[in-house]
Design a protein around this motif. Structure first.
Motif, PDB file in Angstrom:
ATOM      1  N   TYR A 187     -41.790 -57.318 148.450  1.00 40.35           N
ATOM      2  CA  TYR A 187     -42.111 -56.518 147.261  1.00 40.35           C
ATOM      3  C   TYR A 187     -42.949 -57.343 146.287  1.00 40.35           C
ATOM      4  O   TYR A 187     -43.907 -56.853 145.700  1.00 40.35           O
ATOM      5  CB  TYR A 187     -40.818 -56.024 146.610  1.00 40.35           C
ATOM      6  CG  TYR A 187     -41.020 -54.925 145.611  1.00 40.35           C
ATOM      7  CD1 TYR A 187     -41.428 -53.654 146.003  1.00 40.35           C
ATOM      8  CD2 TYR A 187     -40.794 -55.141 144.252  1.00 40.35           C
ATOM      9  CE1 TYR A 187     -41.615 -52.636 145.086  1.00 40.35           C
ATOM     10  CE2 TYR A 187     -40.967 -54.128 143.325  1.00 40.35           C
ATOM     11  CZ  TYR A 187     -41.389 -52.882 143.752  1.00 40.35           C
ATOM     12  OH  TYR A 187     -41.566 -51.875 142.841  1.00 40.35           O
ATOM     13  N   GLU A 188     -42.592 -58.604 146.148  1.00 37.58           N
ATOM     14  CA  GLU A 188     -43.350 -59.529 145.284  1.00 37.58           C
ATOM     15  C   GLU A 188     -44.795 -59.652 145.772  1.00 37.58           C
ATOM     16  O   GLU A 188     -45.736 -59.577 144.985  1.00 37.58           O
ATOM     17  CB  GLU A 188     -42.653 -60.893 145.285  1.00 37.58           C
ATOM     18  CG  GLU A 188     -43.299 -61.922 144.414  1.00 37.58           C
ATOM     19  CD  GLU A 188     -42.905 -61.836 142.946  1.00 37.58           C
ATOM     20  OE1 GLU A 188     -43.669 -62.377 142.128  1.00 37.58           O
ATOM     21  OE2 GLU A 188     -41.879 -61.243 142.607  1.00 37.58           O
ATOM     22  N   LYS A 189     -44.973 -59.814 147.071  1.00 33.68           N
ATOM     23  CA  LYS A 189     -46.331 -59.929 147.637  1.00 33.68           C
ATOM     24  C   LYS A 189     -47.086 -58.611 147.502  1.00 33.68           C
ATOM     25  O   LYS A 189     -48.288 -58.604 147.235  1.00 33.68           O
ATOM     26  CB  LYS A 189     -46.269 -60.365 149.100  1.00 33.68           C
ATOM     27  CG  LYS A 189     -45.888 -61.819 149.260  1.00 33.68           C
ATOM     28  CD  LYS A 189     -45.810 -62.222 150.708  1.00 33.68           C
ATOM     29  CE  LYS A 189     -45.367 -63.676 150.817  1.00 33.68           C
ATOM     30  NZ  LYS A 189     -44.863 -63.992 152.131  1.00 33.68           N
ATOM     31  N   ALA A 190     -46.402 -57.495 147.675  1.00 34.87           N
ATOM     32  CA  ALA A 190     -47.045 -56.188 147.515  1.00 34.87           C
ATOM     33  C   ALA A 190     -47.515 -55.998 146.079  1.00 34.87           C
ATOM     34  O   ALA A 190     -48.577 -55.417 145.837  1.00 34.87           O
ATOM     35  CB  ALA A 190     -46.082 -55.071 147.921  1.00 34.87           C
ATOM     36  N   ALA A 191     -46.751 -56.499 145.111  1.00 38.53           N
ATOM     37  CA  ALA A 191     -47.148 -56.394 143.699  1.00 38.53           C
ATOM     38  C   ALA A 191     -48.487 -57.079 143.477  1.00 38.53           C
ATOM     39  O   ALA A 191     -49.366 -56.540 142.796  1.00 38.53           O
ATOM     40  CB  ALA A 191     -46.080 -57.014 142.795  1.00 38.53           C
ATOM     41  N   ALA A 192     -48.662 -58.257 144.066  1.00 38.13           N
ATOM     42  CA  ALA A 192     -49.924 -58.989 143.909  1.00 38.13           C
ATOM     43  C   ALA A 192     -51.088 -58.208 144.503  1.00 38.13           C
ATOM     44  O   ALA A 192     -52.205 -58.261 143.985  1.00 38.13           O
ATOM     45  CB  ALA A 192     -49.804 -60.372 144.556  1.00 38.13           C
ATOM     46  N   GLU A 193     -50.830 -57.452 145.576  1.00 38.90           N
ATOM     47  CA  GLU A 193     -51.888 -56.663 146.218  1.00 38.90           C
ATOM     48  C   GLU A 193     -52.169 -55.360 145.471  1.00 38.90           C
ATOM     49  O   GLU A 193     -53.316 -54.944 145.344  1.00 38.90           O
ATOM     50  CB  GLU A 193     -51.497 -56.345 147.665  1.00 38.90           C
ATOM     51  CG  GLU A 193     -52.536 -55.509 148.383  1.00 38.90           C
ATOM     52  CD  GLU A 193     -52.152 -55.152 149.807  1.00 38.90           C
ATOM     53  OE1 GLU A 193     -52.651 -54.131 150.296  1.00 38.90           O
ATOM     54  OE2 GLU A 193     -51.346 -55.893 150.415  1.00 38.90           O
ATOM     55  N   LEU A 194     -51.132 -54.704 144.980  1.00 37.09           N
ATOM     56  CA  LEU A 194     -51.280 -53.378 144.380  1.00 37.09           C
ATOM     57  C   LEU A 194     -51.809 -53.408 142.942  1.00 37.09           C
ATOM     58  O   LEU A 194     -52.514 -52.501 142.518  1.00 37.09           O
ATOM     59  CB  LEU A 194     -49.951 -52.633 144.421  1.00 37.09           C
ATOM     60  CG  LEU A 194     -49.475 -52.224 145.812  1.00 37.09           C
ATOM     61  CD1 LEU A 194     -48.020 -51.799 145.779  1.00 37.09           C
ATOM     62  CD2 LEU A 194     -50.355 -51.122 146.372  1.00 37.09           C
ATOM     63  N   GLU A 195     -51.416 -54.434 142.178  1.00 41.74           N
ATOM     64  CA  GLU A 195     -51.932 -54.519 140.813  1.00 41.74           C
ATOM     65  C   GLU A 195     -53.400 -54.899 140.858  1.00 41.74           C
ATOM     66  O   GLU A 195     -53.813 -55.619 141.746  1.00 41.74           O
ATOM     67  CB  GLU A 195     -51.143 -55.553 140.001  1.00 41.74           C
ATOM     68  CG  GLU A 195     -49.789 -55.026 139.592  1.00 41.74           C
ATOM     69  CD  GLU A 195     -49.113 -55.883 138.526  1.00 41.74           C
ATOM     70  OE1 GLU A 195     -49.586 -57.008 138.242  1.00 41.74           O
ATOM     71  OE2 GLU A 195     -48.124 -55.427 137.981  1.00 41.74           O
ATOM     72  N   PRO A 196     -54.242 -54.394 139.964  1.00 41.64           N
ATOM     73  CA  PRO A 196     -53.961 -53.687 138.732  1.00 41.64           C
ATOM     74  C   PRO A 196     -54.048 -52.162 138.843  1.00 41.64           C
ATOM     75  O   PRO A 196     -54.047 -51.490 137.826  1.00 41.64           O
ATOM     76  CB  PRO A 196     -55.059 -54.198 137.800  1.00 41.64           C
ATOM     77  CG  PRO A 196     -56.238 -54.347 138.710  1.00 41.64           C
ATOM     78  CD  PRO A 196     -55.655 -54.824 140.015  1.00 41.64           C
ATOM     79  N   HIS A 197     -54.086 -51.627 140.036  1.00 42.39           N
ATOM     80  CA  HIS A 197     -54.230 -50.174 140.182  1.00 42.39           C
ATOM     81  C   HIS A 197     -52.897 -49.452 140.250  1.00 42.39           C
ATOM     82  O   HIS A 197     -52.845 -48.222 140.193  1.00 42.39           O
ATOM     83  CB  HIS A 197     -55.103 -49.855 141.397  1.00 42.39           C
ATOM     84  CG  HIS A 197     -56.468 -50.462 141.259  1.00 42.39           C
ATOM     85  ND1 HIS A 197     -57.407 -49.970 140.398  1.00 42.39           N
ATOM     86  CD2 HIS A 197     -57.014 -51.561 141.813  1.00 42.39           C
ATOM     87  CE1 HIS A 197     -58.500 -50.720 140.449  1.00 42.39           C
ATOM     88  NE2 HIS A 197     -58.277 -51.693 141.300  1.00 42.39           N
ATOM     89  N   VAL A 198     -51.814 -50.221 140.370  1.00 41.93           N
ATOM     90  CA  VAL A 198     -50.455 -49.689 140.383  1.00 41.93           C
ATOM     91  C   VAL A 198     -49.585 -50.651 139.580  1.00 41.93           C
ATOM     92  O   VAL A 198     -49.672 -51.864 139.782  1.00 41.93           O
ATOM     93  CB  VAL A 198     -49.901 -49.585 141.830  1.00 41.93           C
ATOM     94  CG1 VAL A 198     -48.453 -49.126 141.845  1.00 41.93           C
ATOM     95  CG2 VAL A 198     -50.778 -48.672 142.682  1.00 41.93           C
ATOM     96  N   ARG A 199     -48.758 -50.128 138.672  1.00 41.60           N
ATOM     97  CA  ARG A 199     -47.763 -50.962 137.986  1.00 41.60           C
ATOM     98  C   ARG A 199     -46.581 -51.077 138.925  1.00 41.60           C
ATOM     99  O   ARG A 199     -46.075 -50.069 139.432  1.00 41.60           O
ATOM    100  CB  ARG A 199     -47.338 -50.313 136.661  1.00 41.60           C
ATOM    101  CG  ARG A 199     -46.112 -50.918 136.018  1.00 41.60           C
ATOM    102  CD  ARG A 199     -46.334 -52.295 135.421  1.00 41.60           C
ATOM    103  NE  ARG A 199     -47.167 -52.181 134.239  1.00 41.60           N
ATOM    104  CZ  ARG A 199     -48.093 -53.088 133.907  1.00 41.60           C
ATOM    105  NH1 ARG A 199     -48.286 -54.145 134.641  1.00 41.60           N
ATOM    106  NH2 ARG A 199     -48.820 -52.914 132.822  1.00 41.60           N
TER     107      ARG A 199
END
Length: 151
Positions: free
Chosen positions: A82-94
């Motif tokens: 989930y942490e790694k997905a956050a780095a990929e998804l931001e800044p287009h998804v909070r």
């Protein structure tokens, strides 16, 4: 939405709503109030109901929420992905996390029956839900993109 259109982005630090032009999302925008980065590449803890409501209701980008608990083995297994997905998804998804032990009212409000549960919110409304752990960051990102409107 045109590239020059301004989006409302809620600061993960002070919960102030900022206006950011769409084409500037990837340029490390900062909060006009507290001067902190609007995107950190890490999930935002939303254990406060008021902060949760602001992030869900005022952000004009999708908000992905992981409902989890510290005692939950599958939640702990999913956390690095989930942490790694956050780095990929931001800044287009909070990307956010809600500890259902610290914020039981949010778990109840959203009828969370099992943890971990991912919920995707667009325009303040839940558009998709995925119970169970996903341990691959690409799988999490793919699921979000599959349930997010283009643009």
């Amino acid at each position: 939405m045109s590239e020059a259109e301004a989006l409302h982005i809620v600061c993960p630090h002070c919960q102030t709503t900022n206006r950011v032009r769409a084409e500037q999302l990837g340029s490390d925008p900062t909060c006009g109030q507290c001067k902190q980065p609007l995107f950190t590449g890490h999930p935002v803890a939303l254990n406060d109901v008021t902060a949760f409501d602001k992030q869900i209701g005022r952000n004009q980008i999708p908000v992905l929420v992981d409902f989890w608990a510290p005692w939950c083995g599958p939640c702990r297994m999913m956390a690095p992905a989930y942490e790694k997905a956050a780095a990929e998804l931001e800044p287009h998804v909070r990307v956010a996390k809600v500890d259902t032990e610290a914020a039981p009212a949010l778990g109840t409000r959203f009828n969370i029956r099992s943890i971990p549960t991912l919920a995707l919110f667009v325009g303040g409304k839940e558009v998709a839900r995925q119970p169970g752990a996903m341990t691959n960051p690409a799988q999490i990102a793919h699921w979000v993109k599959a349930h997010t409107p283009p643009g």
